[in-house]
Design a protein around this motif. Structure first.
Motif, PDB file in Angstrom:
ATOM      1  N   HIS A 195       2.407   8.163   6.234  1.00 11.06           N
ATOM      2  CA  HIS A 195       1.539   7.080   5.382  1.00 11.06           C
ATOM      3  C   HIS A 195       0.067   7.620   5.554  1.00 11.06           C
ATOM      4  O   HIS A 195      -0.872   7.039   6.099  1.00 11.06           O
ATOM      5  N   VAL A 196      -0.136   8.089   4.384  1.00  6.77           N
ATOM      6  CA  VAL A 196      -1.488   8.920   4.194  1.00  6.77           C
ATOM      7  C   VAL A 196      -1.949   8.547   2.604  1.00  6.77           C
ATOM      8  O   VAL A 196      -1.184   8.717   1.800  1.00  6.77           O
ATOM      9  N   HIS A 197      -3.179   7.953   2.420  1.00  5.90           N
ATOM     10  CA  HIS A 197      -3.476   7.641   0.946  1.00  5.90           C
ATOM     11  C   HIS A 197      -4.607   8.736   0.309  1.00  5.90           C
ATOM     12  O   HIS A 197      -5.315   9.352   1.249  1.00  5.90           O
ATOM     13  N   LEU A 198      -4.862   8.939  -0.607  1.00  7.20           N
ATOM     14  CA  LEU A 198      -5.447   9.798  -1.500  1.00  7.20           C
ATOM     15  C   LEU A 198      -6.110   8.942  -2.523  1.00  7.20           C
ATOM     16  O   LEU A 198      -5.880   8.146  -3.320  1.00  7.20           O
ATOM     17  N   ILE A 253      -3.598   5.945 -11.805  1.00  8.54           N
ATOM     18  CA  ILE A 253      -2.503   6.668 -10.964  1.00  8.54           C
ATOM     19  C   ILE A 253      -1.927   7.858 -11.046  1.00  8.54           C
ATOM     20  O   ILE A 253      -1.787   8.703 -10.403  1.00  8.54           O
ATOM     21  N   PRO A 254      -1.612   8.170 -12.417  1.00  4.91           N
ATOM     22  CA  PRO A 254      -1.049   9.497 -12.734  1.00  4.91           C
ATOM     23  C   PRO A 254      -1.819  10.592 -12.388  1.00  4.91           C
ATOM     24  O   PRO A 254      -1.357  11.748 -12.104  1.00  4.91           O
ATOM     25  N   GLU A 255      -3.332  10.427 -12.560  1.00  5.49           N
ATOM     26  CA  GLU A 255      -4.082  11.536 -12.237  1.00  5.49           C
ATOM     27  C   GLU A 255      -4.033  11.484 -10.886  1.00  5.49           C
ATOM     28  O   GLU A 255      -4.345  12.800 -10.120  1.00  5.49           O
ATOM     29  N   VAL A 256      -4.044  10.554  -9.849  1.00  8.92           N
ATOM     30  CA  VAL A 256      -3.948  10.765  -8.510  1.00  8.92           C
ATOM     31  C   VAL A 256      -2.718  11.353  -8.105  1.00  8.92           C
ATOM     32  O   VAL A 256      -2.668  12.280  -7.155  1.00  8.92           O
ATOM     33  N   HIS A 257      -1.516  11.161  -8.827  1.00  7.13           N
ATOM     34  CA  HIS A 257      -0.230  11.736  -8.649  1.00  7.13           C
ATOM     35  C   HIS A 257      -0.717  13.224  -8.806  1.00  7.13           C
ATOM     36  O   HIS A 257       0.058  14.171  -8.004  1.00  7.13           O
ATOM     37  N   MET A 274       4.178  10.851  -2.704  1.00  4.76           N
ATOM     38  CA  MET A 274       5.030   9.743  -2.690  1.00  4.76           C
ATOM     39  C   MET A 274       4.314   8.989  -3.904  1.00  4.76           C
ATOM     40  O   MET A 274       3.016   8.908  -4.023  1.00  4.76           O
ATOM     41  N   ALA A 275       4.960   8.546  -4.712  1.00  2.67           N
ATOM     42  CA  ALA A 275       4.598   7.987  -6.149  1.00  2.67           C
ATOM     43  C   ALA A 275       4.484   6.593  -5.876  1.00  2.67           C
ATOM     44  O   ALA A 275       5.346   5.869  -5.394  1.00  2.67           O
ATOM     45  N   SER A 276       3.420   6.075  -6.285  1.00  2.00           N
ATOM     46  CA  SER A 276       2.990   4.701  -6.144  1.00  2.00           C
ATOM     47  C   SER A 276       2.644   4.350  -7.697  1.00  2.00           C
ATOM     48  O   SER A 276       1.714   4.168  -8.226  1.00  2.00           O
ATOM     49  N   ILE A 277       3.696   3.667  -8.369  1.00  2.00           N
ATOM     50  CA  ILE A 277       3.563   3.149  -9.781  1.00  2.00           C
ATOM     51  C   ILE A 277       3.573   1.905 -10.179  1.00  2.00           C
ATOM     52  O   ILE A 277       4.614   0.983  -9.496  1.00  2.00           O
ATOM     53  N   ASP A 278       2.889   1.397 -10.898  1.00  2.00           N
ATOM     54  CA  ASP A 278       2.831  -0.112 -11.168  1.00  2.00           C
ATOM     55  C   ASP A 278       4.028  -0.539 -11.863  1.00  2.00           C
ATOM     56  O   ASP A 278       4.742  -0.315 -12.630  1.00  2.00           O
TER      57      ASP A 278
END
Length: 251
Positions: free
Chosen positions: A14-17, A55-59, A76-80
């Motif tokens: 569980h790591v965030h960017l 979000i796509p840019e962070v992906h 890990m994808a976090s999509i709205d």
């Protein structure tokens, strides 16, 4: 020099960017790698913050990290989930098929949606199609973040593994334990939970269904020490910190 030498090879699930819209914490690729090196983390599962950034840019940035650090960084994808089905499935396909991401993220607080909403069905369906887990934020952000709200999806999608991030975030940890007790495809990731509740989780559902996540880089040594301080054997520590995430996320 690293510490926690006897658990070298641990996996942080569980790591965030990026920049969090809630805490304002900004996490960079360099900071992630530096923390991993300092605390002996072999691999990290990296996802976007709940953020106002694209979000796509962070992906894309996470994918670049995975290419620069193969075997150490997994996406890990976090999509709205409020996106249309076509838009959601398109971004999921890019992340999973093109970028090789290993899981989907649902953030009921960050996405402002209940896991019981029809808008979340496409998350569970995509996870079922691609045979990957869904990591779900639980605890802060109720009523949408109550752990019990994942029981319905876990029962209807038994082939999908659901990881309850924060395992109820201390206040709702008992609820997360009960959800996992009655749904064998629910896994608990107890970041921010007290040590005695982690013991309760292990005693109730076993070490095979517990994984470690830091959530914030400054919290990483705390989570590592938490597992070391509750009397687990080296074999149990390796199960939680290494073997379980490898199996659950197919690393």
């Amino acid at each position: 020099m690293t510490i926690y030498n006897h658990i070298q090879g641990a996996i942080d699930t569980h790591v965030h960017l990026g920049v969090s819209r809630f805490s304002g914490v900004a996490t960079t690729p360099d900071a992630i790698i530096q923390a991993m090196d300092r605390f002996g983390i072999q691999s990290s599962l990296v996802m976007p913050q709940p953020t106002l950034e694209s979000i796509p840019e962070v992906h894309k940035a996470i994918y670049a990290m995975s290419q620069n650090y193969p075997g150490r960084i997994y996406g890990m994808a976090s999509i709205d989930p409020w996106l249309s089905e076509e838009e959601y499935r398109s971004e999921a396909a890019v992340c999973i098929e093109d970028y090789g991401f290993v899981a989907l993220k649902l953030h009921p607080l960050g996405h402002n949606i209940s896991p019981l909403s029809a808008g979340c069905e496409k998350i569970y369906e995509e996870a079922s199609t691609y045979r990957i887990p869904v990591l779900v934020h639980t605890g802060i952000g109720n009523p949408f973040s109550l752990p019990s709200l994942m029981i319905d999806a876990a029962k209807r999608f038994p082939a999908v593994t659901f990881v309850l991030a924060h395992a109820g975030f201390a206040v709702y940890t008992d609820e997360a334990v009960i959800a996992a007790k009655y749904c064998e495809n629910i896994i608990l990731e107890p970041s921010w939970c007290p040590t005695y509740t982690v013991v309760k989780m292990i005693n109730t559902i076993g070490v095979e269904r517990i994984i470690m996540g830091s959530d914030h880089l400054s919290n990483l040594p705390v989570e590592l020490m938490k597992f070391q301080s509750i009397g687990l054997s080296d074999a149990d520590l390796e199960q939680i910190l290494i073997h379980n995430p490898k199996k659950i996320f197919n690393l």
